[in-house]
Motif scaffolding. Sequence first.
Motif, mmCIF file in Angstrom:
data_model
loop_
_atom_site.group_PDB
_atom_site.id
_atom_site.type_symbol
_atom_site.label_atom_id
_atom_site.label_comp_id
_atom_site.label_asym_id
_atom_site.label_seq_id
_atom_site.Cartn_x
_atom_site.Cartn_y
_atom_site.Cartn_z
ATOM 1 N N LEU A 104 32.574 37.928 40.872
ATOM 2 C CA LEU A 104 33.422 39.110 41.055
ATOM 3 C C LEU A 104 33.017 40.222 40.090
ATOM 4 O O LEU A 104 32.945 41.394 40.471
ATOM 5 C CB LEU A 104 34.887 38.731 40.846
ATOM 6 C CG LEU A 104 35.478 37.788 41.899
ATOM 7 C CD1 LEU A 104 36.815 37.239 41.424
ATOM 8 C CD2 LEU A 104 35.638 38.490 43.240
ATOM 9 N N ALA A 105 32.749 39.847 38.842
ATOM 10 C CA ALA A 105 32.336 40.851 37.857
ATOM 11 C C ALA A 105 31.009 41.494 38.244
ATOM 12 O O ALA A 105 30.835 42.711 38.119
ATOM 13 C CB ALA A 105 32.234 40.203 36.477
ATOM 14 N N ALA A 106 30.075 40.668 38.736
ATOM 15 C CA ALA A 106 28.774 41.208 39.150
ATOM 16 C C ALA A 106 28.915 42.182 40.318
ATOM 17 O O ALA A 106 28.132 43.130 40.446
ATOM 18 C CB ALA A 106 27.839 40.062 39.531
ATOM 19 N N ALA A 107 29.923 41.965 41.165
ATOM 20 C CA ALA A 107 30.159 42.838 42.314
ATOM 21 C C ALA A 107 31.102 43.989 41.968
ATOM 22 O O ALA A 107 31.473 44.766 42.854
ATOM 23 C CB ALA A 107 30.736 42.027 43.469
ATOM 24 N N ARG A 108 31.489 44.077 40.718
ATOM 25 C CA ARG A 108 32.406 45.119 40.239
ATOM 26 C C ARG A 108 33.755 45.057 40.953
ATOM 27 O O ARG A 108 34.349 46.081 41.301
ATOM 28 C CB ARG A 108 31.775 46.507 40.379
ATOM 29 C CG ARG A 108 30.512 46.688 39.552
ATOM 30 C CD ARG A 108 29.955 48.095 39.637
ATOM 31 N NE ARG A 108 28.751 48.247 38.864
ATOM 32 C CZ ARG A 108 28.699 48.512 37.561
ATOM 33 N NH1 ARG A 108 29.832 48.637 36.880
ATOM 34 N NH2 ARG A 108 27.550 48.650 36.934
ATOM 35 N N VAL A 109 34.223 43.846 41.154
ATOM 36 C CA VAL A 109 35.538 43.614 41.743
ATOM 37 C C VAL A 109 36.507 43.232 40.634
ATOM 38 O O VAL A 109 36.207 42.375 39.801
ATOM 39 C CB VAL A 109 35.484 42.494 42.805
ATOM 40 C CG1 VAL A 109 36.899 42.098 43.240
ATOM 41 C CG2 VAL A 109 34.667 42.947 44.005
ATOM 42 N N SER A 110 37.672 43.869 40.626
ATOM 43 C CA SER A 110 38.669 43.580 39.610
ATOM 44 C C SER A 110 39.275 42.198 39.834
ATOM 45 O O SER A 110 39.557 41.801 40.967
ATOM 46 C CB SER A 110 39.772 44.641 39.661
ATOM 47 O OG SER A 110 40.760 44.391 38.684
ATOM 48 N N TYR A 111 39.478 41.453 38.727
ATOM 49 C CA TYR A 111 40.069 40.126 38.831
ATOM 50 C C TYR A 111 40.885 39.830 37.583
ATOM 51 O O TYR A 111 40.754 40.510 36.552
ATOM 52 C CB TYR A 111 38.998 39.048 39.014
ATOM 53 C CG TYR A 111 38.158 38.805 37.783
ATOM 54 C CD1 TYR A 111 38.517 37.839 36.844
ATOM 55 C CD2 TYR A 111 37.000 39.544 37.545
ATOM 56 C CE1 TYR A 111 37.759 37.620 35.703
ATOM 57 C CE2 TYR A 111 36.230 39.331 36.415
ATOM 58 C CZ TYR A 111 36.610 38.368 35.496
ATOM 59 O OH TYR A 111 35.871 38.158 34.369
ATOM 60 N N ALA A 112 41.725 38.808 37.670
ATOM 61 C CA ALA A 112 42.504 38.361 36.512
ATOM 62 C C ALA A 112 42.778 36.874 36.658
ATOM 63 O O ALA A 112 42.896 36.347 37.767
ATOM 64 C CB ALA A 112 43.823 39.127 36.416
ATOM 65 N N TYR A 113 42.876 36.197 35.518
ATOM 66 C CA TYR A 113 43.235 34.779 35.497
ATOM 67 C C TYR A 113 44.755 34.638 35.367
ATOM 68 O O TYR A 113 45.411 35.400 34.648
ATOM 69 C CB TYR A 113 42.598 34.075 34.296
ATOM 70 C CG TYR A 113 41.102 33.912 34.358
ATOM 71 C CD1 TYR A 113 40.512 33.095 35.306
ATOM 72 C CD2 TYR A 113 40.273 34.559 33.432
ATOM 73 C CE1 TYR A 113 39.139 32.912 35.343
ATOM 74 C CE2 TYR A 113 38.900 34.387 33.461
ATOM 75 C CZ TYR A 113 38.339 33.570 34.421
ATOM 76 O OH TYR A 113 36.972 33.397 34.447
ATOM 77 N N VAL A 114 45.294 33.642 36.050
ATOM 78 C CA VAL A 114 46.698 33.265 35.886
ATOM 79 C C VAL A 114 46.703 31.778 35.568
ATOM 80 O O VAL A 114 46.409 30.952 36.435
ATOM 81 C CB VAL A 114 47.516 33.556 37.158
ATOM 82 C CG1 VAL A 114 48.978 33.157 36.941
ATOM 83 C CG2 VAL A 114 47.416 35.026 37.541
ATOM 84 N N PRO A 115 47.011 31.391 34.324
ATOM 85 C CA PRO A 115 46.900 29.979 33.938
ATOM 86 C C PRO A 115 47.913 29.112 34.658
ATOM 87 O O PRO A 115 48.967 29.577 35.111
ATOM 88 C CB PRO A 115 47.162 30.007 32.431
ATOM 89 C CG PRO A 115 47.965 31.246 32.206
ATOM 90 C CD PRO A 115 47.470 32.236 33.214
ATOM 91 N N GLY A 116 47.574 27.825 34.757
ATOM 92 C CA GLY A 116 48.473 26.846 35.357
ATOM 93 C C GLY A 116 48.530 25.598 34.515
ATOM 94 O O GLY A 116 47.655 25.351 33.679
ATOM 95 N N ILE A 117 49.559 24.804 34.713
ATOM 96 C CA ILE A 117 49.654 23.522 34.027
ATOM 97 C C ILE A 117 48.580 22.605 34.586
ATOM 98 O O ILE A 117 48.525 22.374 35.796
ATOM 99 C CB ILE A 117 51.048 22.904 34.221
ATOM 100 C CG1 ILE A 117 52.092 23.740 33.477
ATOM 101 C CG2 ILE A 117 51.088 21.454 33.751
ATOM 102 C CD1 ILE A 117 53.511 23.272 33.684
ATOM 103 N N THR A 118 47.702 22.128 33.724
ATOM 104 C CA THR A 118 46.627 21.286 34.209
ATOM 105 C C THR A 118 47.130 19.877 34.517
ATOM 106 O O THR A 118 48.204 19.460 34.083
ATOM 107 C CB THR A 118 45.471 21.243 33.202
ATOM 108 O OG1 THR A 118 44.344 20.589 33.810
ATOM 109 C CG2 THR A 118 45.862 20.490 31.944
#
Length: 261
Positions: A104-118
């Motif tokens: 996504l970063a290489a394609a210049r697309v905005s992204y974000a992580y949302v953590p979860g209980i593993t």
Amino acid sequence: MTGKVFLIGAGPGDPDLLTVKALRLIESADVVVYDRLVSPEIMALVPAGTRRISVGKEAGNHSVPQERINALLVELAREGLTVARLKGGDPLIFGRGSEEAEELAAARVSYAYVPGITSAQGAAASTGVPLTHRGLATGVRYVTGHRAEDGALDLDWASLANPDTTLVVYMGAGNIAEIAARLIAHGLPYDTPVLAVASATTPRERRTASTLAQIAADIAASPMPAPVLFMIGRTAGLYATAGLPLPSAKGPHLRIVAANG
């Protein structure tokens, strides 16, 4: 305009363990791209009119190759969509979230992580087996029990065979005989407690309590459906006294709505 991709941890399966942020994004996304390990209870929270795309993978059967998933996320974002990319557990613990983020970063697309209980945390809470415990385990390690394309398990067995550590093995059902043998060969006592947990935190949860020397035979005699997590170490011996029942099916999940006025 380009949309945004949220790499969301859906947790181990119980929808009550979702974060508030994850639930909000699931309910507001234009499209949900989800893995095989995302539970049906979680998927039931996706609004009826939301587009859903399954990209499930399992050992030896990658219905959608990772490269295609990466490209799909880019394509959807370039359509201007808000994408909820749902992953079982946490996207940054054996979830390939960082691989998708790189694309996504290489394609210049905005992204974000949302953590979860593993899964390890979910299984610990569900079974009552702590990941650390004073006098039994001073640390915990998460390792994968499966390599891509069935490659050799070239793990640091000497360091993993530490009796003061709780070892949590993800994706190890197919290789548990080798894993147990290697740990014993590198000094971990053969009677070290092991707890195998399948589908942790869901109504389908199953458990098998065993020892390092016996776990492979027990799993072979009574196979457990994926996903299976192995908790290895002295803390696993506390399962016998934890006394926590298996999860049961729950009714409709509550929503907290602020009253106006």
